[in-house]
Design a protein around this motif. Sequence first.
Motif, PDB file in Angstrom:
ATOM      1  N   MET A   1     -69.528 -49.945  40.304  1.00 35.73           N
ATOM      2  CA  MET A   1     -68.775 -50.694  39.428  1.00 35.73           C
ATOM      3  C   MET A   1     -67.156 -50.405  39.736  1.00 35.73           C
ATOM      4  O   MET A   1     -66.909 -49.303  39.919  1.00 35.73           O
ATOM      5  N   LYS A   2     -66.353 -51.496  39.774  1.00 32.74           N
ATOM      6  CA  LYS A   2     -64.923 -51.301  40.092  1.00 32.74           C
ATOM      7  C   LYS A   2     -64.316 -51.606  38.689  1.00 32.74           C
ATOM      8  O   LYS A   2     -64.571 -52.334  38.007  1.00 32.74           O
ATOM      9  N   VAL A   3     -63.157 -50.481  38.556  1.00 34.62           N
ATOM     10  CA  VAL A   3     -62.519 -50.678  37.374  1.00 34.62           C
ATOM     11  C   VAL A   3     -60.901 -50.832  37.447  1.00 34.62           C
ATOM     12  O   VAL A   3     -60.480 -49.951  38.300  1.00 34.62           O
ATOM     13  N   LEU A   4     -60.284 -51.783  37.194  1.00 31.81           N
ATOM     14  CA  LEU A   4     -58.894 -51.914  37.148  1.00 31.81           C
ATOM     15  C   LEU A   4     -58.140 -51.412  35.822  1.00 31.81           C
ATOM     16  O   LEU A   4     -58.418 -51.860  34.959  1.00 31.81           O
ATOM     17  N   VAL A   5     -57.186 -50.361  36.015  1.00 34.44           N
ATOM     18  CA  VAL A   5     -56.780 -49.838  34.926  1.00 34.44           C
ATOM     19  C   VAL A   5     -55.059 -50.381  35.009  1.00 34.44           C
ATOM     20  O   VAL A   5     -54.583 -49.940  36.155  1.00 34.44           O
ATOM     21  N   LEU A   6     -54.433 -50.867  34.091  1.00 29.88           N
ATOM     22  CA  LEU A   6     -53.283 -51.241  34.052  1.00 29.88           C
ATOM     23  C   LEU A   6     -52.242 -50.459  32.995  1.00 29.88           C
ATOM     24  O   LEU A   6     -52.734 -50.226  31.778  1.00 29.88           O
ATOM     25  N   ASN A   7     -51.292 -50.234  33.155  1.00 31.30           N
ATOM     26  CA  ASN A   7     -50.176 -49.602  32.396  1.00 31.30           C
ATOM     27  C   ASN A   7     -48.941 -50.429  32.524  1.00 31.30           C
ATOM     28  O   ASN A   7     -48.269 -50.445  33.567  1.00 31.30           O
ATOM     29  N   ASP A  19     -63.328 -46.917  41.913  1.00 31.02           N
ATOM     30  CA  ASP A  19     -65.019 -47.041  42.165  1.00 31.02           C
ATOM     31  C   ASP A  19     -65.604 -46.150  41.329  1.00 31.02           C
ATOM     32  O   ASP A  19     -65.602 -44.767  41.652  1.00 31.02           O
ATOM     33  N   THR A  20     -66.278 -46.627  40.188  1.00 33.06           N
ATOM     34  CA  THR A  20     -66.759 -45.669  39.291  1.00 33.06           C
ATOM     35  C   THR A  20     -68.204 -44.973  39.778  1.00 33.06           C
ATOM     36  O   THR A  20     -68.504 -43.727  39.595  1.00 33.06           O
ATOM     37  N   ALA A  21     -68.931 -45.850  40.588  1.00 38.16           N
ATOM     38  CA  ALA A  21     -70.100 -45.499  41.421  1.00 38.16           C
ATOM     39  C   ALA A  21     -69.929 -44.254  42.133  1.00 38.16           C
ATOM     40  O   ALA A  21     -70.638 -43.218  42.125  1.00 38.16           O
ATOM     41  N   ARG A  22     -68.734 -44.296  42.994  1.00 33.99           N
ATOM     42  CA  ARG A  22     -68.560 -43.186  43.796  1.00 33.99           C
ATOM     43  C   ARG A  22     -67.428 -41.933  43.136  1.00 33.99           C
ATOM     44  O   ARG A  22     -67.103 -40.963  43.727  1.00 33.99           O
ATOM     45  N   GLU A  23     -67.036 -42.312  42.122  1.00 31.14           N
ATOM     46  CA  GLU A  23     -65.964 -41.561  41.438  1.00 31.14           C
ATOM     47  C   GLU A  23     -64.854 -41.415  42.108  1.00 31.14           C
ATOM     48  O   GLU A  23     -64.220 -40.249  42.386  1.00 31.14           O
ATOM     49  N   THR A  24     -64.444 -42.512  42.567  1.00 32.39           N
ATOM     50  CA  THR A  24     -63.083 -42.375  43.854  1.00 32.39           C
ATOM     51  C   THR A  24     -62.011 -43.400  43.290  1.00 32.39           C
ATOM     52  O   THR A  24     -62.371 -44.533  42.638  1.00 32.39           O
ATOM     53  N   LEU A  25     -60.765 -43.159  43.732  1.00 35.22           N
ATOM     54  CA  LEU A  25     -59.475 -43.987  43.533  1.00 35.22           C
ATOM     55  C   LEU A  25     -59.586 -44.823  44.887  1.00 35.22           C
ATOM     56  O   LEU A  25     -59.676 -44.175  45.779  1.00 35.22           O
ATOM     57  N   ILE A  26     -59.731 -45.980  44.648  1.00 35.96           N
ATOM     58  CA  ILE A  26     -59.459 -46.993  45.756  1.00 35.96           C
ATOM     59  C   ILE A  26     -58.141 -47.283  46.168  1.00 35.96           C
ATOM     60  O   ILE A  26     -57.746 -47.322  47.212  1.00 35.96           O
ATOM     61  N   CYS A  27     -57.405 -47.543  45.243  1.00 30.64           N
ATOM     62  CA  CYS A  27     -55.850 -47.954  45.441  1.00 30.64           C
ATOM     63  C   CYS A  27     -54.974 -47.588  44.148  1.00 30.64           C
ATOM     64  O   CYS A  27     -55.656 -47.700  43.165  1.00 30.64           O
ATOM     65  N   LYS A  28     -53.867 -47.660  44.329  1.00 33.67           N
ATOM     66  CA  LYS A  28     -53.024 -47.649  43.092  1.00 33.67           C
ATOM     67  C   LYS A  28     -51.425 -48.290  43.687  1.00 33.67           C
ATOM     68  O   LYS A  28     -51.284 -48.373  44.836  1.00 33.67           O
ATOM     69  N   GLY A  29     -51.019 -48.789  42.649  1.00 39.11           N
ATOM     70  CA  GLY A  29     -49.679 -49.435  43.035  1.00 39.11           C
ATOM     71  C   GLY A  29     -48.699 -49.676  41.648  1.00 39.11           C
ATOM     72  O   GLY A  29     -49.122 -49.241  40.584  1.00 39.11           O
ATOM     73  N   ILE A  30     -47.329 -50.303  41.667  1.00 42.28           N
ATOM     74  CA  ILE A  30     -46.484 -50.580  40.825  1.00 42.28           C
ATOM     75  C   ILE A  30     -45.598 -51.605  41.077  1.00 42.28           C
ATOM     76  O   ILE A  30     -45.303 -51.888  42.339  1.00 42.28           O
ATOM     77  N   VAL A  31     -45.488 -52.590  40.204  1.00 43.29           N
ATOM     78  CA  VAL A  31     -44.403 -53.571  40.339  1.00 43.29           C
ATOM     79  C   VAL A  31     -43.279 -53.091  39.282  1.00 43.29           C
ATOM     80  O   VAL A  31     -43.496 -52.850  38.421  1.00 43.29           O
ATOM     81  N   GLU A  32     -42.024 -52.661  39.827  1.00 43.14           N
ATOM     82  CA  GLU A  32     -40.924 -52.468  39.333  1.00 43.14           C
ATOM     83  C   GLU A  32     -39.888 -53.380  39.366  1.00 43.14           C
ATOM     84  O   GLU A  32     -39.874 -54.217  40.261  1.00 43.14           O
ATOM     85  N   LYS A  33     -38.922 -53.310  38.466  1.00 45.32           N
ATOM     86  CA  LYS A  33     -37.983 -54.098  38.190  1.00 45.32           C
ATOM     87  C   LYS A  33     -38.246 -55.649  37.850  1.00 45.32           C
ATOM     88  O   LYS A  33     -37.689 -56.711  38.414  1.00 45.32           O
TER      89      LYS A  33
END
Length: 80
Positions: A1-7, A19-33
Amino acid sequence: MKVLVLNSGSSSLKYQLFDTARETLICKGIVEKIGGREAIFSYDKPDSGKLKEVHAVYDHSEALNLVLKSLVSTENGFLK
């Protein structure tokens, strides 16, 4: 399962996709301003490093839309 976390902050939106099945971070990012014509959208692609783009992003809804579009993009996307 894929989980998207937002802050969500007052002028930014950070995200991480796991990716919770593999317990890995797929990608990350930020929108600023958020709130103007020169918002900065940065994200890490595992195979290409960090990418930065400038977009007009006037509210958090537009920022989330930008993130979701990037995740399913045929060129840079991480989700099918």
